[in-house]
Design a protein around this motif. Structure first.
Motif, short mmCIF file in Angstrom:
data_model
loop_
_atom_site.label_atom_id
_atom_site.label_comp_id
_atom_site.label_asym_id
_atom_site.label_seq_id
_atom_site.Cartn_x
_atom_site.Cartn_y
_atom_site.Cartn_z
N GLU A 100 0.78 -1.26 -0.12
CA GLU A 100 -0.44 0.34 -0.66
C GLU A 100 1.30 1.00 -0.47
OE1 GLU A 100 -3.61 0.31 2.79
OE2 GLU A 100 -2.66 -1.87 3.07
N HIS A 402 2.67 -12.55 0.82
CA HIS A 402 1.90 -12.04 0.32
C HIS A 402 2.84 -10.25 0.51
CE1 HIS A 402 -0.58 -10.26 -3.41
NE2 HIS A 402 -1.11 -9.99 -2.63
N GLY A 404 0.99 -7.63 -1.64
CA GLY A 404 0.31 -6.86 -2.10
C GLY A 404 -0.61 -5.53 -1.66
N PRO A 405 -1.13 -4.92 -2.25
CA PRO A 405 -1.99 -3.43 -1.73
C PRO A 405 -2.94 -4.47 -1.26
CG PRO A 405 -1.61 -3.01 -3.62
CD PRO A 405 -0.36 -4.76 -3.90
N GLU A 406 -3.15 -5.40 -1.71
CA GLU A 406 -4.73 -5.77 -1.22
C GLU A 406 -4.28 -6.56 0.09
OE1 GLU A 406 -3.62 -6.27 -4.22
OE2 GLU A 406 -2.29 -8.21 -4.46
N THR A 407 -2.67 -6.81 0.70
CA THR A 407 -2.55 -7.89 1.82
C THR A 407 -3.63 -7.88 3.17
OG1 THR A 407 -0.14 -8.26 1.82
CG2 THR A 407 -0.42 -8.58 3.50
N ILE A 442 -11.86 -9.34 -4.14
CA ILE A 442 -10.66 -8.14 -3.80
C ILE A 442 -9.49 -7.99 -4.71
CG2 ILE A 442 -8.08 -7.50 -2.42
CD1 ILE A 442 -10.41 -9.09 0.03
N LEU A 443 -9.03 -8.93 -5.30
CA LEU A 443 -8.58 -9.44 -6.17
C LEU A 443 -9.29 -8.68 -8.00
CD1 LEU A 443 -6.75 -12.55 -5.60
CD2 LEU A 443 -5.97 -10.85 -5.66
N ARG A 444 -10.30 -8.76 -8.49
CA ARG A 444 -10.66 -8.69 -8.98
C ARG A 444 -10.75 -6.75 -8.95
NH1 ARG A 444 -15.60 -6.31 -10.22
NH2 ARG A 444 -16.80 -6.21 -8.67
N LYS A 445 -11.25 -6.40 -7.86
CA LYS A 445 -11.21 -4.40 -7.66
C LYS A 445 -9.88 -4.38 -7.78
CE LYS A 445 -15.55 -4.47 -5.16
NZ LYS A 445 -15.67 -4.44 -2.80
N LYS A 446 -8.27 -5.23 -7.46
CA LYS A 446 -7.18 -4.63 -7.67
C LYS A 446 -7.33 -4.03 -9.03
CE LYS A 446 -4.08 -7.04 -8.08
NZ LYS A 446 -2.55 -8.03 -8.10
#
Length: 446
Positions: A100, A402, A404-407, A442-446
Motif C-alpha cells: 500500500e 503476500h 501486495g496492496p491488497e494484503t 478483492i483481487l478483481r477490484k485491484k
C-alpha cells in the motif's frame, strides 16, 4: 609583528566562522524518522543517539525520531504520505502494508547501489528482505522480524515419549479422534496430526491422567494477526492463499488446516474463551500451567521464561518448529523506507545504509530490538537464548505470503470467515468457500 598578529586574528576569525557554519549546517539539516512507539522506538533511539554523537558532524546531518500513537498509526502515516507531506523523511513500514505504501516510497536498490552499500544488505536473512519487497523492488530496510514457534512443556513431552502407559493411551486417543493410531514423537518431528493428537491427549476431559487441563491454546479472536498464526498450518499442509494468482482457499491443504482447528475446538482441547484470545491471553493461559502446547509469536519466549513472572513454569518451556510437513513459519518484518516526497532523500538513504550494517543492528538488538541478522542474533545466545532459534527458523522455515496492496484486505477477509468457522457458525467447507470468494473479489477490484 603587527602584520603577523593581524593575520593570526583574521585566520582565527575565519576558522571560527567556518566552525560555526559547519555546526549550523549540521544543526539545520535533520532527517526525521517516523517510528512505531514502544520498545522498538526505545531501541532505535539508541541507534539515533549514536549517530548524532559519532556521525552527524562527519555526514552533515542529524537524525530524530517522530512517533505517533499506536492506535491508527498506519492511517496517520499513510495520510501524510499520500498528501506528499515532508514532516518525515523516513517512513515506518511493515510486510502487510508495504504494498500500500509503495507508491509513496523510494525503491531502495538504486540508492544502495549508488552509495556502494549493496553489500550491507547481505547481513539480513533473505526472507526478511523479501518481506519488504513489492514487485521485485525493495522498499524497506528490516529492523525487526516476527515469526512463530511451537511452545511446549518439555517435562510433559519427555514423559510422553518414554512412558509406555502414556504411549498406549496416546495411540488410543489418536485412533478414536483422528482415525489412526499415532506414535508419540519429539516436537521437532510433528506434523499437523501430531499436534492435534497431543492437544487431545493433554486435555483432561479426554484424558483424565493429563497433568494439564487443556492440550493447547488457540488464538481465535477476529484479528488479522490470528490469521497469521493459522496460516502456518495452511503452509504446513502444503497450501497457500494464491496459486498462479488465483485464490486457493478451498484446496485440500486449506481444509486440513481448518479442520485441525475444528477438531481442537469441538473437543474442548483449548480454553472455552479462546474466541476472545490473542497474544496476551494465550500467553497467560500457557503461563498458568493449564496448557501443554501452543503455536505463538517468538516474542512470548522472553516473557514465559522470566522466573519472576512464571516461577513454576520458566524452566519447563521449550521451542520447536511449527508442526507441519514441511515446517513453516509466517515471517513479517518491521522496517524503514524513504518518503518519496522528502527533500532530504540523499541524507535519508545514507542513514538507512548505516542502519543496514552489522554495527547498527548489533546496537539495536542490544537495546531491545529483534533484527533479522543471523550473526547478531546468534551472538546474543547468552542473554536471549531464543534469538539463535529465531534466526534459524526464519531462515529455514520462513515464508512471506503476500506483500501486495491488497494484503491487509485479504487478511481481514480471512479473519472474518475463519473466525465464523472457529465460533461454530459455519462449517469448514462453507467458511473456506466464502473466504475464497471474498479474496477473489478483492483481487478483481485491484
Amino acid at each position: 609583528m603587527k602584520s603577523g598578529l593581524r593575520w593570526l586574528l583574521v585566520a582565527s576569525a575565519a576558522l571560527a566562522v567556518s566552525l560555526v557554519t559547519t555546526v549550523a549546517a549540521v544543526a539545520e539539516t535533520t532527517v526525521t524518522v517516523a517510528y512505531w512507539p514502544g520498545p522498538e522506538s526505545d531501541a532505535m533511539q539508541q541507534v539515533v543517539n549514536w549517530w548524532n554523537a559519532n556521525k552527524a558532524a562527519q555526514e552533515g546531518f542529524r537524525v530524530r525520531l517522530l512517533t505517533f500513537t499506536r492506535q491508527d498509526y498506519f492511517t496517520r502515516e499513510m495520510t501524510a504520505l499520500a498528501a506528499a507531506s515532508t514532516e518525515f523523511d523516513v517512513a515506518f513500514t511493515t510486510t502487510y502494508i508495504v504494498g500500500e505504501m509503495a507508491p509513496y516510497l523510494e525503491p531502495l536498490d538504486n540508492h544502495f547501489e549508488r552509495l556502494g552499500a549493496s553489500d550491507n544488505l547481505k547481513v539480513y536473512i533473505p526472507s526478511s528482505l523479501d518481506s519488504l519487497r513489492f514487485n521485485g523492488k525493495l522498499y524497506g530496510i528490516p529492523t525487526d522480524v516476527s515469526n512463530h514457534f511451537l511452545y511446549y512443556r518439555k517435562d510433559l513431552i519427555q514423559r510422553l515419549v518414554s512412558d509406555r502407559i502414556w504411549q498406549q493411551r496416546y495411540r488410543e486417543i489418536s485412533q478414536k479422534y483422528l482415525g489412526k493410531a499415532l506414535e508419540p514423537k519429539q516436537p521437532s518431528e510433528w506434523g499437523i496430526d501430531d499436534y492435534v493428537a497431543a492437544s487431545l491427549f493433554f486435555t483432561q476431559s479426554i484424558n483424565p491422567d493429563s497433568p494439564t487441563q487443556y492440550g493447547t491454546v488457540l488464538q481465535l479472536k477476529n484479528l488479522i494477526f490470528n490469521v497469521m498464526v493459522w496460516n502456518d498450518l495452511l503452509w504446513g499442509a502444503g497450501g497457500k492463499w494464491l496459486e498462479n494468482g488465483e485464490p486457493a482457499l478451498t484446496s485440500p491443504a486449506a481444509v486440513k488446516a481448518l479442520d485441525a482447528y475444528g477438531i481442537i475446538i469441538r473437543n474442548r482441547a483449548t480454553p472455552p474463551d479462546s474466541l476472545n484470545y490473542e497474544f496476551a491471553e494465550a500467553n497467560a493461559a500457557f503461563g498458568s500451567g493449564r496448557v501443554a502446547t501452543m503455536v505463538q509469536w517468538s516474542a512470548a519466549y522472553h516473557q514465559l521464561t522470566d522466573k519472576r513472572s512464571f516461577p513454576g513454569l520458566s524452566d519447563k518451556v521449550a521451542l520447536g518448529p511449527v508442526p507441519g510437513n514441511p515446517h513453516a513459519t509466517h515471517v513479517h518484518s518491521l522496517g524503514l523506507g524513504i518518503n518519496a516526497a522528502s527533500p532530504r532523500k540523499e541524507q535519508a538513504a545514507r542513514f538507512l545504509a548505516f542502519l543496514a550494517s552489522r554495527q547498527a543492528m548489533e546496537l539495536y538488538a542490544k537495546s531491545g530490538g529483534l533484527p533479522p541478522v543471523s550473526a547478531v542474533l546468534s551472538g546474543m545466545a547468552n542473554t536471549r537464548p531464543e534469538f539463535p532459534l529465531v534466526a534459524e527458523h526464519v531462515e529455514k522455515y520462513g515464508y512471506v505470503e503476500h506483500t501486495g496492496p491488497e494484503t491487509r484486505a485479504i487478511l481481514q477477509a480471512l479473519a472474518d470467515h475463519l473466525s465464523a468457522a472457529w465460533a461454530g457458525k459455519v462449517g469448514t467447507t462453507e467458511a473456506l468457500k466464502r473466504a475464497n470468494e471474498a479474496v477473489h473479489e478483492i483481487l478483481r477490484k485491484k
